[in-house]
Design an enzyme around this catalytic site. Structure first.
Site: not given
Ligand code: APR
Length: 360
Positions: A10, A23, A33, A118-120
């Protein structure tokens, strides 16, 4: 305007706004993020520090800084806690609030990661469904090009059952065309042959091949139509020969516009349901001989909720046929045969099977 699912990073996208799955502190983290903050540079962090954080389900906007996009919309998704703590409503709110800000800042294009998946820990297939449902609801009222950006295959999942059903459907029917056999079929066709899809009954072994058949001349057609139970019998008896002749001569766009009227749809209802943008539709409407791509022709067949035979007829007007030696065609056949005309669910499945998507 359409919703597209793409595989990309992205931070590389040049659309007007990209959405960050942040977050509540808005001060950066891991996942997308972390990637966005890293690519945007220190300036983004400094701007975020002035925002005073963000509540789950809410969204705030900053500049793009060193990113190729103009804006970054930061939204905080819900952490998955089993699904009974309002996670879905909060996730829907993330998409709604982010799109509201994109609209407020006159963005014509915006890209979302799969927020919370992802993380969440939000289950990926459910996170995708919320994303698609929320975005398509918004697109019914607004024109904007929206991307769902999938970073890697692992982070993209459609429902297990749906995936298994489609895989079984393909296995039962897929025939990898033997190149020699295909060549033979082509040799048999006279160069000037216009490829027709099928009401013409094909010899068994050819059923598995492209449904490229010989142009029926009406004498032959009528004699076959006399055969009891022949599909043509229904067709000829329902339509006068003149109508059938006219429909055969109809171009794709004439047939499309006729079908839209027959279905009692408006143009915009049809092209939005087809995930096709307004500009392309007006090209088709204004050019009687417009030649669409196969994915666009099928997108309209889906929007019109045509049967498999009606779909083949419409495709034939654009010079295409459905084939059992083509996974894309089989996935389309799966959805039409199961009566599922939700083009966004079809696109999720096509994406999961690495196929081209429907619409623009
Ligand atoms: N481009 C597109 N999508 C991405 C990229 C990227 N460069 N990097 C990761 N993703 C995707 C992941 O594969 C996942 O499908 O973004 C989606 C969301 O994952 P996370 O980034 O882990 O976000 P989330 O699950 O909403 O968790 C948020 O994670 O990074 C921390 O600070 C953030 O605490 C917050 C939490």
């Amino acid at each position: 305007m359409p919703l597209k699912i793409i595989r990309n990073d992205i931070t590389k996208l040049t659309c007007d706004a990209i959405v960050n799955a942040a977050n509540p502190t808005l001060l950066g983290g891991g996942g997308v993020d972390g990637a966005i903050h890293k690519a945007a540079g220190k300036g983004l962090l400094l701007e975020c520090m002035k925002l005073g954080g963000c509540k789950t389900g809410q969204a705030k906007i900053t500049g793009g800084h060193q990113l190729p996009c103009k804006y970054v919309i930061h939204t905080v998704g819900p952490k998955w806690r089993g699904g009974t703590n309002g996670e879905r409503e909060l996730l829907e709110s993330c998409y709604r609030e982010s799109l509201r800000l994109a609209l407020e800042y006159d963005c014509s294009s915006v890209a979302f990661p799969l927020i919370s998946s992802g993380v969440y820990g939000y289950p990926k297939d459910q996170a995708l469904k919320v994303a698609v449902d929320s975005i398509t609801t918004f697109l019914l009222e607004h024109d904007m090009l929206v991307y769902i950006v999938v970073f890697d295959k692992a982070s993209f999942q459609i429902g297990e059952k749906l995936f298994a059903d489609i895989a079984a459907f393909i296995d039962d029917r897929y025939v990898a065309m033997d190149p020699i056999f295909r060549q033979t079929r082509r040799d048999e066709c006279d160069e000037s042959t216009v490829l027709y899809s099928a009401e013409t009954v094909l010899p068994d072994e050819a059923d598995q091949a492209d449904q490229a058949v010989f142009p029926p001349d009406f004498a032959a057609e009528e004699s076959k139509a006399a055969a009891p139970g022949s599909p043509d019998l229904k067709r000829v008896s329902l339509l006068s020969l003149k109508d059938v002749l006219n429909q055969e001569e109809e171009s794709f766009s004439q047939a499309l516009l006729r079908k839209i009227d027959e279905k009692g749809m408006t143009d915009s209802q049809c092209y939005k349901k087809a995930n096709v943008d307004r500009k392309l539709f007006s090209k088709i409407r204004s050019n009687i001989n417009y030649h669409p791509s196969k994915t666009t022709a099928i997108a309209f067949a889906i929007a019109l909720e045509l049967s498999l035979d009606e779909t083949k007829d419409l495709l034939q007007k654009a010079g295409f046929a459905l084939s059992h030696s083509n996974k894309f065609d089989l996935i389309i056949e799966y959805f039409i045969s199961s009566g599922n005309y939700n083009i966004f669910e079809i696109n999720e499945a096509l994406f999961a099977f690495d196929q081209e998507l429907l619409g623009v």
